[in-house]
Design an enzyme around this catalytic site. Structure first.
Site, PDB file in Angstrom:
ATOM      1  N   THR A   1      16.688   4.102 -41.377  1.00 44.48           N
ATOM      2  CA  THR A   1      15.643   3.359 -40.686  1.00 44.48           C
ATOM      3  C   THR A   1      15.103   2.194 -41.512  1.00 44.48           C
ATOM      4  O   THR A   1      14.330   1.389 -41.016  1.00 44.48           O
ATOM      5  CB  THR A   1      14.493   4.304 -40.266  1.00 44.48           C
ATOM      6  OG1 THR A   1      13.703   3.687 -39.247  1.00 44.48           O
ATOM      7  CG2 THR A   1      13.636   4.677 -41.465  1.00 44.48           C
TER       8      THR A   1
ATOM      9  N   ARG B   1      13.139   4.246 -48.357  1.00 45.65           N
ATOM     10  CA  ARG B   1      13.266   2.989 -49.108  1.00 45.65           C
ATOM     11  C   ARG B   1      13.992   3.192 -50.444  1.00 45.65           C
ATOM     12  O   ARG B   1      14.955   2.486 -50.740  1.00 45.65           O
ATOM     13  CB  ARG B   1      11.885   2.377 -49.348  1.00 45.65           C
ATOM     14  CG  ARG B   1      11.146   2.035 -48.063  1.00 45.65           C
ATOM     15  CD  ARG B   1       9.842   1.320 -48.339  1.00 45.65           C
ATOM     16  NE  ARG B   1       9.010   1.228 -47.147  1.00 45.65           N
ATOM     17  CZ  ARG B   1       8.303   0.159 -46.796  1.00 45.65           C
ATOM     18  NH1 ARG B   1       8.315  -0.922 -47.543  1.00 45.65           N
ATOM     19  NH2 ARG B   1       7.557   0.163 -45.699  1.00 45.65           N
TER      20      ARG B   1
ATOM     21  N   ASP C   1       8.554   6.586 -33.449  1.00 46.60           N
ATOM     22  CA  ASP C   1       9.753   5.779 -33.252  1.00 46.60           C
ATOM     23  C   ASP C   1      11.038   6.382 -33.817  1.00 46.60           C
ATOM     24  O   ASP C   1      12.015   6.622 -33.100  1.00 46.60           O
ATOM     25  CB  ASP C   1       9.542   4.371 -33.811  1.00 46.60           C
ATOM     26  CG  ASP C   1       8.971   4.357 -35.232  1.00 46.60           C
ATOM     27  OD1 ASP C   1       8.709   5.447 -35.788  1.00 46.60           O
ATOM     28  OD2 ASP C   1       8.789   3.264 -35.788  1.00 46.60           O
TER      29      ASP C   1
ATOM     30  N   GLU D   1      12.401  -5.339 -36.336  1.00 48.16           N
ATOM     31  CA  GLU D   1      12.913  -4.514 -35.244  1.00 48.16           C
ATOM     32  C   GLU D   1      13.657  -5.308 -34.171  1.00 48.16           C
ATOM     33  O   GLU D   1      14.684  -4.839 -33.638  1.00 48.16           O
ATOM     34  CB  GLU D   1      11.773  -3.711 -34.618  1.00 48.16           C
ATOM     35  CG  GLU D   1      11.331  -2.520 -35.428  1.00 48.16           C
ATOM     36  CD  GLU D   1      10.520  -2.876 -36.667  1.00 48.16           C
ATOM     37  OE1 GLU D   1      10.404  -2.032 -37.585  1.00 48.16           O
ATOM     38  OE2 GLU D   1      10.004  -4.015 -36.720  1.00 48.16           O
TER      39      GLU D   1
ATOM     40  N   GLU E   1       8.240   7.283 -46.894  1.00 46.39           N
ATOM     41  CA  GLU E   1       8.518   5.934 -47.383  1.00 46.39           C
ATOM     42  C   GLU E   1       9.389   5.978 -48.636  1.00 46.39           C
ATOM     43  O   GLU E   1      10.300   5.151 -48.803  1.00 46.39           O
ATOM     44  CB  GLU E   1       7.215   5.181 -47.665  1.00 46.39           C
ATOM     45  CG  GLU E   1       6.330   4.937 -46.453  1.00 46.39           C
ATOM     46  CD  GLU E   1       6.891   3.889 -45.500  1.00 46.39           C
ATOM     47  OE1 GLU E   1       7.956   3.309 -45.795  1.00 46.39           O
ATOM     48  OE2 GLU E   1       6.269   3.654 -44.452  1.00 46.39           O
TER      49      GLU E   1
END
Length: 584
Positions: free
Chosen positions: A568, A178, A306, A481, A174
């Site tokens: 992502t 991010r 994913d 998404e 994360e």
């Protein structure tokens, strides 16, 4: 859930043989019995000639059904490119939504990692303090939207108040996607050395997480101690998606700083994964950082799986399609997905992805149970497949917008069709009382025990019952998404249906998630109106959901897919031309 009738579908029967001309065929057969073999051959030749002339004079009788089958227009014999211009009113409505979210956060929680719009406060991810998750996650969106004042204040916070010297454990994945991704994207869009300086410092603090026997990074990093930590939640195992979704960020940092250590660390992970690849091309959701092997666990395109598939393609794109190993890994993985995970619902014939769950019987033999469960997270995959179809699945470069069938390989055509259908399925899951998609859906299969029930014949929210508290699956947490796939599909086709879908979703967010005093909140049940809120505004609302919606309505000169690849967390990074190549 108020009423299951909301999502009931008319059954879509499978195409059957049309017997309407049977009598005429029988009569022709009787007539032919009175003629010679040469007469029969003459009639066949005459018929084929007539068909050929019809197709020559009106090729649409073939190309239009094929175009519908593929989900794109292939009727043009000459290459063409769609002219994608901005829809300014809708684009500006998204900008206004971003300002409504950001200004509330800035007023109540500036600098905190997370925001709670109902209680008007922020919180941090650790007791040692935060590292500005929301600020950094939002900066590149402000830049793209031209919000100069908001950007100036956010930059000032990064310059004067951001600190990574936090003696606490942060999630490696994360923090990378991010914060490191956000800083690198801000630098790419502005060339402001502040952002690269901060990115370098953060990258250096994260690097010790990669210090394992196999190079697979540990799930947590103490930024002050510069030390990686295992998480007790997963018995020291690491998530496949998390360890394989750091590569775009660390490779771009390496490219900017000319420091191979970042690139080497990211590439070592991929080398280890490739060596452990299963015969199906699929990846289970956990690996062991001690021996570098996959651990028997679920196989899915949802959480913990994913972005492994997403980044195989994007690593190939990031280095301008110069590293064939990533094309090979991606193609192999997607063939496995197509063969083992892509299914169709029994009645409505919706294309979806299922999960494989390992189970041991009493003798110890392992079997795999197929579960018709699809996370909202999987809705990224439709657009990703279409992007892959025009990249690794292209027979020529560049392809047109939309692509022609002859420009794609057989696998590219298959992936394009599946991607198109998955987007349509994800839009079907937005057919709820709120127009928003739930966190998890299940699809109907013959063995589900629901035959004759009031459940819809396509998909349903497991555990949802009238008058009962909503299950976790029923919530919508501002996820991006579906709109991510809509953005990619629109850029690749110019088909206005994707803008129409995106506007529907945006209006539903405005109607049901907007807090009048400022910000947006998650809702607990997509099938309940009026809604019940959860007091949280996820950082990816401003980083991803609103950014992708903005770009959907912007013209295609802004962040063209031929020049940028999105991490992502929707942070755009430039496609680069490095001198080095993968060495495995």
């Amino acid at each position: 859930m108020e009423s299951t009738s909301l999502r009931k579908r008319n059954a879509q029967p499978a195409p059957g043989a049309d017997g309407s001309h049977k009598g005429a065929d029988d009569q022709q057969t009787d007539n032919r019995q009175h003629g010679s073999m040469s007469g029969s051959s003459y009639l066949v030749l005459l018929f084929l000639s007539a068909v050929a002339v019809l197709i020559y004079r009106n090729p649409s009788v073939v190309t239009e059904p094929l175009a519908e089958f593929l989900g794109t227009d292939i009727r043009h014999s000459e290459p063409r490119f769609a002219n994608i211009t901005a829809d300014i009113p809708k684009r500006d409505a998204v900008v206004a939504a971003f300002k409504h979210a950001w200004l509330a956060y800035e007023r109540d929680a500036m600098g905190d990692d997370e925001y709670h719009p109902l209680s008007h406060k922020g919180t941090n991810l650790t007791e040692a303090g935060g590292i500005g998750y929301t600020v950094v996650d939002s900066i590149d969106t402000m830049i793209l939207m031209g919000l100069h004042d908001e950007y100036a204040r956010a930059r000032e916070w990064v310059a004067t108040k951001m600190s990574f010297d936090r003696d606490a454990q942060f999630n490696t994945f994360e923090t990378t996607i991010r914060v490191l991704g956000g800083l690198l994207s801000a630098y790419a869009l502005t060339e402001d050395p502040l952002f690269l300086e901060k990115a370098r410092e953060l990258g250096d603090r994260i690097m010790p997480a990669f210090e394992t026997p196999t190079g697979l990074p540990l799930s947590h990093i103490n930024l002050a101690q510069r030390k990686g930590y295992k998480t007790p939640d997963n018995n020291g195992l690491v998530s496949t998606a998390e360890i394989s979704t750091l590569q775009l960020e660390f490779r771009y940092l390496s490219y900017l700083t000319d420091n191979d250590a970042y690139w080497d660390a990211a590439e070592k992970v991929m080398q280890t994964i490739k060596a452990a690849t299963m015969s199906t091309g699929l990846a289970s959701i956990f690996m062991n950082p001690e021996d570098g092997r996959f651990v028997m666990s679920a196989i899915r395109l949802g959480s913990r799986g994913d972005s492994y598939y997403e980044y195989l393609l994007k690593q190939y794109i990031q280095t301008n399609q110069t590293e064939p190993v990533y094309q090979q890994m991606y193609d192999f993985a997607i063939r496995g997905v197509q063969e083992h995970l892509v299914k169709k619902s029994e009645t409505a014939r919706l294309t979806y992805t299922s999960e494989l769950i390992p189970e041991r019987d009493r003798s110890g033999k392992v079997t795999w149970r197929l579960v018709p469960k699809q996370d909202h997270l999987v809705c990224f995959f439709g657009g990703s497949l279409m992007l892959g179809a025009v990249t690794t699945g292209a027979a020529v470069q560049p392809v047109t917008t939309p692509p022609q069938a002859k420009q794609l390989t057989p696998q590219g055509l298959k992936d394009w069709k599946t991607g198109y259908e998955l987007i349509e399925t994800c839009m079907r899951t937005h057919e709820t009382a709120t127009g928003l998609s739930p966190e998890i859906v299940h699809f109907r299969i013959p063995s589900d025990g629901l035959a004759g029930s009031s459940m819809p014949n396509d998909w349903y929210i497991k555990g949802a019952k009238p008058g009962a508290p909503p299950p976790y699956d029923a919530r919508y947490i501002l996820r991006p998404e579906t709109v991510e796939s809509l953005f990619i599909a629109y850029r690749l086709t110019g088909d206005d249906r994707y803008r129409k879908y995106g506007w529907q979703i945006f209006q539903a967010i405005e109607r049901h998630c907007k807090i009048q005093s400022g910000g947006y909140a998650s809702i607990l049940n997509v099938d309940q109106v009026p809604v019940e809120y959860e007091d949280k505004m996820e950082t990816f609302l401003m980083s991803e959901t609103l950014k992708y919606l903005y770009l959907l309505f912007e013209d295609d000169s802004v962040l063209p897919l031929s020049k940028y690849v999105f991490n992502t967390e929707a942070h755009p990074l430039p496609i680069i031309n490095p001198t080095r190549r993968a060495n495995f």
